[in-house]
Scaffold this motif. Structure first.
Motif, PDB file in Angstrom:
ATOM      1  N   LEU A 186      48.708  40.569  15.959  1.00 40.89           N
ATOM      2  CA  LEU A 186      48.366  41.709  16.447  1.00 40.89           C
ATOM      3  C   LEU A 186      47.331  42.622  15.417  1.00 40.89           C
ATOM      4  O   LEU A 186      46.731  43.535  15.874  1.00 40.89           O
ATOM      5  N   THR A 187      47.627  42.196  14.165  1.00 43.83           N
ATOM      6  CA  THR A 187      46.783  43.017  13.308  1.00 43.83           C
ATOM      7  C   THR A 187      45.541  42.917  13.414  1.00 43.83           C
ATOM      8  O   THR A 187      44.429  43.522  12.862  1.00 43.83           O
ATOM      9  N   SER A 188      45.104  41.600  13.865  1.00 45.03           N
ATOM     10  CA  SER A 188      43.589  41.054  14.346  1.00 45.03           C
ATOM     11  C   SER A 188      43.223  42.174  15.446  1.00 45.03           C
ATOM     12  O   SER A 188      42.151  42.325  15.244  1.00 45.03           O
ATOM     13  N   LEU A 189      43.873  42.462  16.328  1.00 37.80           N
ATOM     14  CA  LEU A 189      43.490  43.233  17.377  1.00 37.80           C
ATOM     15  C   LEU A 189      43.134  44.528  16.905  1.00 37.80           C
ATOM     16  O   LEU A 189      42.369  45.466  17.263  1.00 37.80           O
ATOM     17  N   HIS A 190      44.249  45.137  16.104  1.00 37.43           N
ATOM     18  CA  HIS A 190      44.237  46.296  15.264  1.00 37.43           C
ATOM     19  C   HIS A 190      42.979  46.516  14.633  1.00 37.43           C
ATOM     20  O   HIS A 190      42.264  47.693  14.449  1.00 37.43           O
ATOM     21  N   ARG A 191      42.708  45.363  13.966  1.00 37.17           N
ATOM     22  CA  ARG A 191      41.146  45.501  13.162  1.00 37.17           C
ATOM     23  C   ARG A 191      40.103  45.704  14.024  1.00 37.17           C
ATOM     24  O   ARG A 191      38.974  46.308  13.722  1.00 37.17           O
ATOM     25  N   TYR A 192      40.017  45.105  15.221  1.00 38.96           N
ATOM     26  CA  TYR A 192      39.003  45.104  16.198  1.00 38.96           C
ATOM     27  C   TYR A 192      39.153  46.582  16.672  1.00 38.96           C
ATOM     28  O   TYR A 192      37.937  47.045  16.889  1.00 38.96           O
ATOM     29  N   VAL A 193      40.036  47.065  17.140  1.00 39.06           N
ATOM     30  CA  VAL A 193      39.996  48.544  17.347  1.00 39.06           C
ATOM     31  C   VAL A 193      39.427  49.314  16.299  1.00 39.06           C
ATOM     32  O   VAL A 193      38.456  50.336  16.735  1.00 39.06           O
ATOM     33  N   ASP A 194      39.788  48.966  15.043  1.00 39.78           N
ATOM     34  CA  ASP A 194      39.185  50.005  13.980  1.00 39.78           C
ATOM     35  C   ASP A 194      37.667  49.836  13.804  1.00 39.78           C
ATOM     36  O   ASP A 194      36.916  50.713  13.680  1.00 39.78           O
ATOM     37  N   ILE A 195      37.141  48.587  14.000  1.00 41.56           N
ATOM     38  CA  ILE A 195      35.920  48.350  14.006  1.00 41.56           C
ATOM     39  C   ILE A 195      35.054  48.896  14.925  1.00 41.56           C
ATOM     40  O   ILE A 195      34.029  49.426  14.764  1.00 41.56           O
ATOM     41  N   LYS A 196      35.643  48.737  16.113  1.00 40.96           N
ATOM     42  CA  LYS A 196      34.839  49.362  17.406  1.00 40.96           C
ATOM     43  C   LYS A 196      34.746  50.825  17.302  1.00 40.96           C
ATOM     44  O   LYS A 196      33.899  51.417  17.356  1.00 40.96           O
ATOM     45  N   LYS A 197      35.894  51.530  16.805  1.00 44.15           N
ATOM     46  CA  LYS A 197      35.850  53.074  16.393  1.00 44.15           C
ATOM     47  C   LYS A 197      34.765  53.438  15.435  1.00 44.15           C
ATOM     48  O   LYS A 197      34.080  54.292  15.730  1.00 44.15           O
ATOM     49  N   ARG A 198      34.571  52.543  14.514  1.00 47.21           N
ATOM     50  CA  ARG A 198      33.832  52.916  13.369  1.00 47.21           C
ATOM     51  C   ARG A 198      32.282  52.851  14.148  1.00 47.21           C
ATOM     52  O   ARG A 198      31.367  53.774  13.814  1.00 47.21           O
ATOM     53  N   LEU A 199      32.011  51.716  14.736  1.00 44.12           N
ATOM     54  CA  LEU A 199      30.635  51.185  15.262  1.00 44.12           C
ATOM     55  C   LEU A 199      30.167  52.313  16.229  1.00 44.12           C
ATOM     56  O   LEU A 199      29.120  52.632  16.676  1.00 44.12           O
ATOM     57  N   LEU A 200      31.050  52.793  17.107  1.00 46.83           N
ATOM     58  CA  LEU A 200      30.742  53.706  18.152  1.00 46.83           C
ATOM     59  C   LEU A 200      30.846  55.158  17.557  1.00 46.83           C
ATOM     60  O   LEU A 200      30.451  56.048  18.288  1.00 46.83           O
ATOM     61  N   GLY A 201      31.163  55.177  16.294  1.00 46.58           N
ATOM     62  CA  GLY A 201      30.888  56.598  15.604  1.00 46.58           C
ATOM     63  C   GLY A 201      31.910  57.498  16.407  1.00 46.58           C
ATOM     64  O   GLY A 201      31.598  58.810  16.382  1.00 46.58           O
ATOM     65  N   LEU A 202      33.358  57.308  16.492  1.00 50.75           N
ATOM     66  CA  LEU A 202      34.163  58.299  17.132  1.00 50.75           C
ATOM     67  C   LEU A 202      35.309  58.676  16.121  1.00 50.75           C
ATOM     68  O   LEU A 202      35.836  57.932  15.208  1.00 50.75           O
TER      69      LEU A 202
END
Length: 601
Positions: A282-298
């Motif tokens: 699940l750390t791979s999905l957690h990484r995905y969430v972190d990247i998405k958060k950063r790219l969306l600027g949230l």
């Protein structure tokens, strides 16, 4: 003001873009003649009732059954293809109804067969096969029936279960009626500030909106509505479980899970392997969430931010002929024989390409044992249409190989294998497109597309599968599950799957209540296994030897001649182990690396 582009009628579509259904029946009169023949020969199968304990009689029945079933399916395929190419053509709706109605009659005619076989002992069946050499063809077919013997009840008990089948399906029917007919959703504002009534259909559009307020409003309105009905939906959900648990106990299975998997001889360990392996990664999905958060600027990422793309939509305009060429290039690693079959399909009229007035929407692969495969598309020059072409031709070439190689009785493949070949083609196509796309915006779009495909198919469906497993096990242990308890279980799963960065909004606690697949017990895990097997096969095909490709083609040729786990293992993918799922996670991580690298350059 420009001229409004009207949808073409069926007659206005060029013949080269239509499937060649005339190859099945040149005229409808010929279909009618065959239908009359079916009505004449099918009832004769009933004459074998009570006589199947004789080897010669059993062989004669099975040979005739193959002949009649083959004819019935051929007639049914023609009728549904004709009906789907123009749903407004009443003539073809009539023949669809005619063959469908006769299908129920035919099922009744042959309904005696399985119970009569199950009355025999296994040793008796073996003796019949030894005495009558022609029965060796049907050995595995009869073995599969005999596997059911410990789980088949007496004739009276079976009649009783059949009599209450409508009652046992009531929870699913109630859920469908509530969510499709009775439930209405609030008015929200779209991106232009217009008031729009939210529906299940347009929710998928709003939850992807670039305007955060729009997707938040849609999220809260949808799940707020489900929450108002939470006790009703919880009752239908748990009642469905009770019915399934009742049937599994009545049929002498050790658990509801076993009763779902054992008929295809899939070990329950395969299901647990899916849940456990994804949980460990699940750390791979957690990484995905972190990247998405950063790219969306949230500052905070919420559940309603999951479906918005971090990449701007790229403009694709892929004409059909170009789409065919892209598929051919992507499928080259499968070898010349596979490509020749693909090109034969294009040339010989397997595919109905474009939308026309009255044509059924969506896409599918069809055909019968004695016909060529048929593919329905509604091609609109988008890159997703190319993916759909590769996917549906994967199904069709799988069927082509199995029908050419296997006798009728083993030509069909079960659901556990059904999506593997089609998804393998999609994986090969996406790999080719990503590697060869020169336009950065388009390449980013493609990378994000495959990432989202893995997130929604592998991680999300595994979470669904784990929720099903937990709720079944609790109820099998005698626990009662209230709507609050169901929401708590689902909330905790979301926290675990999406990690610390995700704000798990209260609304998502109700998501379990809108998933229709939960009324088909232990169904969704097969999305995960199918994708994982396909991803592994695509990597084997791209990085392996010619012998590896031949083993994969052995899978395509196997049809239903063995149990699905064995067929996949023989081809090089063992779904009883974590490896195929770990391979998929590795691909997910590679795509995340690509995304970050592309954006940073």
């Amino acid at each position: 003001m420009g001229e409004v582009k009207k949808l073409k009628t069926r007659g206005e579509i060029e013949s080269k873009y239509k499937w060649n259904v005339e190859k099945m029946y040149a005229t409808d009169e010929l279909w009618e003649e065959d239908f009359k023949r079916l009505q004449k020969i099918a009832p004769k199968l009933g004459e074998f009732k009570g006589k199947l304990n004789n080897g010669k009689a059993l062989l004669e029945y099975l040979n005739r059954y193959v002949e009649v079933s083959n004819l019935y399916e051929y007639l049914a395929v023609y009728a549904h293809l004709r009906g789907d190419e123009d749903t407004a053509n009443s003539k073809y709706q009539v023949i669809k109804d005619k063959i469908s109605t006769y299908g129920a009659e035919y099922s009744a005619i042959v309904s005696f067969f399985v119970p009569e076989i199950l009355k025999m002992e296994e040793s008796q069946i073996k003796n019949l096969i030894d005495e009558e050499p022609g029965l060796k063809l049907y050995d595995f077919f009869l073995e599969q029936i005999m596997e059911k013997k410990p789980h088949v009840l007496s004739e009276e008990e079976e009649k009783l279960l059949a009599a209450v089948s409508d009652c046992l399906s009531a929870p699913r029917n109630i859920f469908g009626m509530l969510t499709n007919a009775d439930m209405t959703f609030p008015i929200i504002k779209d991106e232009d500030g217009n008031e729009v009534e939210l529906t299940e259909g347009n929710y998928s559009v709003f939850i992807r909106s670039k305007n955060r307020e729009v997707r938040k409003a849609a999220f809260e309105a949808l799940f707020g509505t489900y929450e108002r009905f939470k006790n009703t939906v919880a009752t239908s959900y748990t009642s469905s479980h009770k019915n399934f648990i009742f049937k599994s106990k009545t049929r002498n299975y050790n658990s509801a899970l076993e009763s779902s998997l054992k008929p295809d001889k899939i070990p329950v360990g395969v299901y647990h392997n899916v849940v456990n392996t994804i949980n460990k990664n699940l750390t791979s999905l957690h990484r995905y969430v972190d990247i998405k958060k950063r790219l969306l600027g949230l500052d905070e990422i919420h559940m309603y931010d999951l479906y918005v793309s971090v990449i701007d939509d790229a403009e694709f305009n892929v004409e059909y002929e170009e789409g065919v060429e892209l598929c051919e290039k992507a499928l080259e690693p499968l070898g010349q024989e596979y490509l020749d079959i693909f090109r034969e399909g294009i040339k010989e009229g397997w595919i109905d390409v474009y939308e026309n007035k009255g044509k059924r929407g969506g896409a599918y692969s069809s055909g019968s044992y004695n016909s060529m495969p048929y593919v329905l598309l509604n091609y609109s020059n988008q890159v997703n249409d190319v993916s759909t072409l590769a996917h549906e031709m994967g199904h069709s070439i799988h069927s082509y190989y199995s029908r050419k190689t296997q006798p009728y009785i083993y030509a069909d493949y079960v659901l556990f294998c059904a999506e593997v070949a089609s998804t393998t083609n999609e994986c090969l196509l996406m790999d080719y497109l990503i590697k060869n796309e020169k336009d950065k915006a388009k390449r980013l779009f493609l990378i994000n597309q495959q990432l989202e495909g893995i997130r929604t198919t592998v991680f999300r469906q595994t979470m669904f599968a784990e929720f099903e497993l937990l709720t079944h096990e609790k109820m099998e242990q005698g626990e009662s599950l209230s709507s609050e308890e169901l929401c708590r279980i689902y909330h905790d799963l979301n926290v675990k799957y999406f990690g610390e960065s995700m704000v798990v909004d209260k609304g998502i606690d109700m998501e379990w209540s809108r998933i229709p697949h939960f009324y088909r017990d232990f169904y969704v895990y097969q999305y995960v296994t199918g994708f994982a097997a396909a991803n592994s096969f695509s990597q084997i095909i791209l990085n392996g030897t010619e012998g590896d490709v031949e083993r994969y083609k052995g899978f395509l040729k196997a049809g239903g001649s063995d149990y699905p786990i064995n067929i996949l293992k023989d081809a090089g993918v063992d779904m009883t182990t974590p490896k195929p799922l770990e391979d998929t996670i590795r691909r997910f991580d590679e795509l995340l690396d690509m995304l970050e690298k592309e954006i940073s350059e």
